[in-house]
Design a protein around this motif. Sequence first.
Motif, PDB file in Angstrom:
ATOM      1  N   LYS A  93      -7.480  -0.918   4.500  1.00  0.00           N
ATOM      2  CA  LYS A  93      -6.431  -2.088   4.721  1.00  0.00           C
ATOM      3  C   LYS A  93      -7.207  -2.891   3.241  1.00  0.00           C
ATOM      4  O   LYS A  93      -8.040  -3.092   2.719  1.00  0.00           O
ATOM      5  N   ASN A  94      -6.367  -3.614   2.426  1.00  0.00           N
ATOM      6  CA  ASN A  94      -6.736  -4.648   1.510  1.00  0.00           C
ATOM      7  C   ASN A  94      -6.531  -5.860   1.695  1.00  0.00           C
ATOM      8  O   ASN A  94      -5.489  -6.922   2.213  1.00  0.00           O
ATOM      9  N   ASP A  95      -7.452  -6.647   2.355  1.00  0.00           N
ATOM     10  CA  ASP A  95      -7.238  -8.272   3.001  1.00  0.00           C
ATOM     11  C   ASP A  95      -6.861  -9.602   2.095  1.00  0.00           C
ATOM     12  O   ASP A  95      -6.948  -9.846   1.649  1.00  0.00           O
ATOM     13  N   LYS A  96      -7.376  -8.802   0.613  1.00  0.00           N
ATOM     14  CA  LYS A  96      -6.593  -9.744  -0.296  1.00  0.00           C
ATOM     15  C   LYS A  96      -4.539  -9.408  -0.724  1.00  0.00           C
ATOM     16  O   LYS A  96      -4.907 -10.593  -1.803  1.00  0.00           O
ATOM     17  N   ASP A 104      -2.237  -4.368   4.199  1.00  0.00           N
ATOM     18  CA  ASP A 104      -2.309  -4.206   5.918  1.00  0.00           C
ATOM     19  C   ASP A 104      -1.225  -2.166   5.534  1.00  0.00           C
ATOM     20  O   ASP A 104      -1.348  -2.125   6.611  1.00  0.00           O
TER      21      ASP A 104
END
Length: 588
Positions: free
Chosen positions: A84-87, A92
């Motif tokens: 996942k890329n929380d930026k 998600d």
Amino acid sequence: MLRTHNCGELRLADAGKEVTLAGWVQRVRDRGGILWVDLRDRYGITQLILEEGTADPALIDTVRGLGREFVVKATGKVKEREAKNDKLPTGDIEIDTTAVEVLNKAKVPPFLIEEETDGGEDLRMKYRYLDLRRGPVRRNLELKHKMAFETRQFLNAQSFLEIETPVLLKSTPEGARDFLVPSRMNPGEFYALPQSPQTFKQLLMVAGYDRYYQIVKCFRDEDLRADRQPEFTQIDCEMSFVDREDVLNTFEGLVRHLFRTVLGQEVGEFPRMPYSEAMSKYGIDKPDIRFGMEMSELNRVAQNKGFNVFDEAELVVGINAEGCADYTRKQLDGLTNWVKRPQIGAKGLVYVKCNEDGSYKSSVDKFFGQEDLKQWADELHAKPGDLLLVLSGEKDKTRKQMGELRLKMGTELGLRDPKVFKPLWVVDFPLLEYDEESGRYHAMHHPFTSPYKEDLDKLTDAPGEVRANAYDMVLNGVEVGGGSIRIHDRAMQQLMFKHLGFSDEEAKEQFGFLMDAFEYGAPPHGGIAFGLDRLCAVFSGVESIRDFIPFPKNTSGRDVMLDSPSKIEPEQLTDLHIKVDIRKEDKS
């Protein structure tokens, strides 16, 4: 529609949905057996994924052939991402892609269209339509949209009417230079583009439209800098049957509303500061009050000590840079060189270090003893560890120079936090200011500003002392709005024009329509105009308003994308009755 969703809206709750997206290819990452595509549109970025052995080989080939900024349509199923890329808001999920259609190919762009780009300003201005795809630029325009929307929401709720005024006006001699438009049907005559809708909004007050506003384009042919453009947007407002406090309270409400709805913040008080106090304490009529470091006059304690630089000066003034006594000689020389630049114009800089042991070390120890320097420190409320910076010279120039030095020190010391907002009203401006070049008085704001009634007897003998019923809103050292209570009777307006050097004939020719209107029942009225682009810049903590204009001009007033202004065909000039004398260069 070519798409079922945009590239910024899908979330984990959408897993399992069959979707179609459309947008621009930001990048393709090929890891042999797996390909990822970042697909971007105005709303955000969504990751597409394709795996060899699962996806159609022809589809894999199509995706491997995609270049940056290709316009594509992609279909697939939403699934949860393993990494996942929380930026990213969409970080998600990804799209298990089953089809990709190239809607349009693209040349390799001249700079990276990403949050941080490798393109210089001139290059990005030439290809502004590409720069507009970048997230930071898009967010600026979204902010401006929201500011305009919320302004309308607030003013509509306050019974203001949004009314359009003409764009082709009559040129007037006051203010900045006009942009002129030749009239084909009236040979030799010109329209002017509006610097503001000032006279029209006053006429609307005469007409009984007691609460007017307009989000309007204005034009000024003046030299450019970070906070100026030839064309810009104003929130222009006027009210009838009001005094100064009514206007200030109404538009404090507007600014509070914008902070609340756009930034989710509450701002504190809006103090009122007379112009004279702003100039004496801050050296500028738009003081930044996020920090102290106020100026203090030192004439009483610094003159008549045998130091001619001070003794012959009209003003000796200092500031206290707290905690800066450890500045090195190199740093102090840097400050001295900075104030001596032509843009500032000071002849030199005197400093005093307030040492921790209670002694003082200055650049003028030859002329001033420890007791003298202690008096300076007392005047500036200095303590051990502080640094005093002192300038001298002609009063008005020295105040402005020290005002600039104060701002520089505030920036260097991190006292001008762009996320902290300190508004204020500057009031009680001079009505008139004397211009040495033209040898006459000019209106500090504009010729329709009313004077204080109690100052009217000074108009003839001391015009420079007459105060205007004018006000500026200042936010973090930037003038974001300004206005005044207007003159609303003919006799007073004629008197004002007389003191500005207009003959009766000139006043009638230029503004006779307004004075005539005042004879048909003009109500007391006043208003304000905010620079929308400036407000956006301050809200975002940046200096340049160009970041909030979709297609701005450069510092030379040129649109490098359109290559304008440009020459006109002779036939067009003939239609406009304009003769141009084009003489061949003399080769001799």
